[in-house]
Design a protein around this motif. Structure first.
Motif, PDB file in Angstrom:
ATOM      1  N   GLY A  78       0.822  -1.204   0.000  1.00  0.00           N
ATOM      2  CA  GLY A  78       0.000   0.000   0.000  1.00  0.00           C
ATOM      3  C   GLY A  78       0.856   1.254   0.000  1.00  0.00           C
ATOM      4  N   LEU A  79       1.007   1.878  -1.156  1.00  0.00           N
ATOM      5  CA  LEU A  79       1.857   3.065  -1.277  1.00  0.00           C
ATOM      6  C   LEU A  79       1.026   4.335  -1.080  1.00  0.00           C
ATOM      7  N   ALA A  81       1.646   7.013  -2.378  1.00  0.00           N
ATOM      8  CA  ALA A  81       1.595   7.688  -3.680  1.00  0.00           C
ATOM      9  C   ALA A  81       0.340   7.295  -4.456  1.00  0.00           C
ATOM     10  N   SER A  82      -0.392   6.285  -3.970  1.00  0.00           N
ATOM     11  CA  SER A  82      -1.655   5.897  -4.604  1.00  0.00           C
ATOM     12  C   SER A  82      -2.837   6.725  -4.102  1.00  0.00           C
ATOM     13  N   THR A  85      -6.427   8.069  -5.817  1.00  0.00           N
ATOM     14  CA  THR A  85      -6.931   7.191  -6.878  1.00  0.00           C
ATOM     15  C   THR A  85      -7.746   6.076  -6.223  1.00  0.00           C
ATOM     16  N   MET A  86      -8.356   5.236  -7.059  1.00  0.00           N
ATOM     17  CA  MET A  86      -9.123   4.100  -6.540  1.00  0.00           C
ATOM     18  C   MET A  86      -8.250   3.164  -5.718  1.00  0.00           C
ATOM     19  N   ALA A  87      -6.935   3.250  -5.918  1.00  0.00           N
ATOM     20  CA  ALA A  87      -6.044   2.309  -5.239  1.00  0.00           C
ATOM     21  C   ALA A  87      -6.022   2.540  -3.734  1.00  0.00           C
ATOM     22  N   PHE A  90      -8.801   0.661  -2.196  1.00  0.00           N
ATOM     23  CA  PHE A  90      -8.434  -0.727  -2.525  1.00  0.00           C
ATOM     24  C   PHE A  90      -7.458  -1.287  -1.488  1.00  0.00           C
ATOM     25  N   HIS A  91      -6.556  -0.430  -0.976  1.00  0.00           N
ATOM     26  CA  HIS A  91      -5.597  -0.899   0.041  1.00  0.00           C
ATOM     27  C   HIS A  91      -6.317  -1.546   1.226  1.00  0.00           C
ATOM     28  N   LYS A  94      -7.889  -4.880   0.136  1.00  0.00           N
ATOM     29  CA  LYS A  94      -6.845  -5.874  -0.143  1.00  0.00           C
ATOM     30  C   LYS A  94      -6.184  -6.324   1.152  1.00  0.00           C
TER      31      LYS A  94
ATOM     32  N   THR B  74       1.283  -0.817  -6.175  1.00  0.00           N
ATOM     33  CA  THR B  74       0.792  -0.483  -4.840  1.00  0.00           C
ATOM     34  C   THR B  74       0.522  -1.742  -4.016  1.00  0.00           C
ATOM     35  N   THR B 113      -2.475   5.179  -9.524  1.00  0.00           N
ATOM     36  CA  THR B 113      -1.476   6.201  -9.844  1.00  0.00           C
ATOM     37  C   THR B 113      -0.562   5.628 -10.925  1.00  0.00           C
TER      38      THR B 113
END
Lengths: 333, 333
Positions: A78-79, A81-82, A85-87, A90-91, A94, B74, B113
């Motif tokens: 899990g960065l 830098a995400s 965004t949708m990420a 998502f972290h 996940k 990510t 990202t």
């Protein structure tokens, strides 16, 4: 997972608390440190919490639980830098998925390294590489879940203190068109993660991580509920105009929970707001009514009048009847 | 995934090469750097390769492929502190799984990202925190897959040069019972990851990461095939006795591929071996016969005489008939 295993509501609640307390014990005081190094705390510590919750539901013994935690730790991800965004959301999902997998692997006899979570262990060395901060020996006193923070706004938690300040100033009677400049003083991490954005987000997801934009929304009287961050992002030009006038500065006396706002008006007057503890943190908690408002803001467009009864059932989770009621509402949706 | 999508053998091979080249381009020259900081290169760069391969199979356009790579980045995970447990090989499978998930998410419209992989981007900042080494701008010349290394031994790759040296000394005629001391000179990373173990592993998995134990096996004439690392770990007491005599030292002129061994015998004689490039690396590649031997060592106990024909089919993968033949062998197994 609880449903799949036929767990009772009390067992599910107990597993949830187990996971929560585990994540807090390992991550205690390290949220800002991992964030500053590029890792999303939810992905680092939430994953361990999910594995602990899974271990509780699976009724793993001590040794298997250690292997579950090790299997989760080695999936740390899990960065930061995400963010935007949708990420980012998502972290969280996940982390839950990987934690469940870790529990299931351990139940099947999987062996992992069992000291990854120790102070100076493999997780700490990889995530906090300069060695200046450390995982602390676990302190098992008290319940961290009683110190949980809730987010009243559908934006990054780091924006909340400044948003509180903006809402205090922007309450009824304030005219945001008469604003000349807005100076937001925030904690270092809030500046780093949310302060450097343009103020002109192109998507709602970007907007959630843009402190200038969030402060502008607050000054314009918005309550920053989910409705303020629907895609595609549409707001009055005035909001974006105000956002352009916001400057963000980090102040050493400010933290994750505090912020100050100075609004300079066209007539030269200066209006200020000082938020020592943002709404939703211990010391300034959300009430059940605040919770209900947030919940309804999230589900009412879909569930309509059933929102209230679902909220009441969730509040009573653990009484043995809530799960069936929740299922009934979900099926009807 | 290729089978599920009905891809041809050529499309599958092409996707594999796409993934391989992507992982190498991003990770070029950084394997040792991430390992030294606690991250398993397979989990960092292999995950990106898996996402690129998935993107190729899913025929994603450029933009969706960038989102797939971002979704994979990510999910970066895999701690070196897990080496010596089941979690290490799990890193590879999980990287593949997460990469496939990243491709599928992007195919469904997921936004991540897209500059995480850039030099000084979010991935580099989180994994290489001291900023002393960087992801390089991608060099698209040549084919990195032609420079791939294969592992002749079923042990950690870092042990291979010293094992080669041990096998050179331990070939027929050598009497390992007459050994007084063994000095293994290896690269810094081999020392760090595999040199500090006890020499008396309690499991085969531990043994694979114990340089002293691996060198002892080699001096005793073992070929370090999968058969040497079956659980439970059983070897002659002499192997463990020799392992106790091994000392490991890092030398600045030695690298990932090189090692020197000095064996001092009871009669005072010193036997040495110098391996500039370990077997399996470019410059000293495994032959197809070496590959076949390794393959048979892995599958023969299960597939018996079909091992040879399966190997030949795999070697011809891409001719359009291999997949059906492989399936037939798998079904019969």
């Amino acid at each position: 997972m609880g449903e799949e295993l036929g767990a009772s509501e009390v067992e599910m609640l107990s597993a949830f608390v187990t996971g929560f307390e585990t994540a807090c014990r390992v991550g205690y005081g390290l949220g800002e440190a991992v964030t500053a190094r590029g890792w999303h705390g939810t992905g680092v510590f939430g994953r361990l919490g999910a594995a602990a919750a899974a271990a509780a539901l699976l009724k793993l013994d001590t040794e298997a639980t250690l292997h579950a935690l090790g299997a989760a730790a080695t999936q740390t991800s899990g960065l930061t830098a995400s963010f935007g965004t949708m990420a980012k959301p998502f972290h969280a999902g996940k982390a839950a998925m990987d934690g469940v997998l870790a529990g299931q692997l351990a139940a099947g006899g999987f062996h992992a390294t069992v000291d990854l979570l120790e102070p100076a262990g493999g997780l700490e060395r990889a995530v906090l590489q300069d060695g200046s901060v450390h995982i602390k020996p676990a302190d098992f006193s008290g319940w961290e879940i009683l110190n949980n923070s809730f987010k009243p706004y559908a934006a990054c938690h780091l924006t909340h203190p400044a948003v509180d300040a903006g809402r205090q100033i922007g309450k009824s009677g304030f005219d945001p068109t008469g604003v000349r400049a807005v100076r937001a003083h925030v904690g270092e991490l809030a500046k780093q993660i949310t302060g450097g954005k343009s103020g002109a987000p192109e998507s709602a997801l970007e907007g959630k991580f843009d402190l200038k934009f969030c402060v502008a929304l607050a000054l314009h009287g918005h309550n920053l509920s989910a409705a303020d961050f629907r895609e595609p992002l549409r707001h009055d030009a005035g909001v974006f105009e105000t956002a352009r006038k916001v400057t963000v500065e980090a102040k050493p006396d400010l933290t994750f929970t505090s912020a100050r706002l100075e609004v300079e008006l066209d007539n030269g007057r200066i209006v200020t707001a000082d938020i020592p503890v943002a709404k939703g943190h211990p010391g300034n908690p959300m009430t059940w009514n605040d919770m209900r408002d947030k919940f309804k803001g999230l589900v009412e467009s879909r569930l309509g009048k059933r929102s209230n009864s679902l909220f009441e059932q969730l509040r009573e989770f653990g009484n043995g009847k809530a799960l069936a009621a929740i299922r009934a509402v979900s099926r009807a949706a």
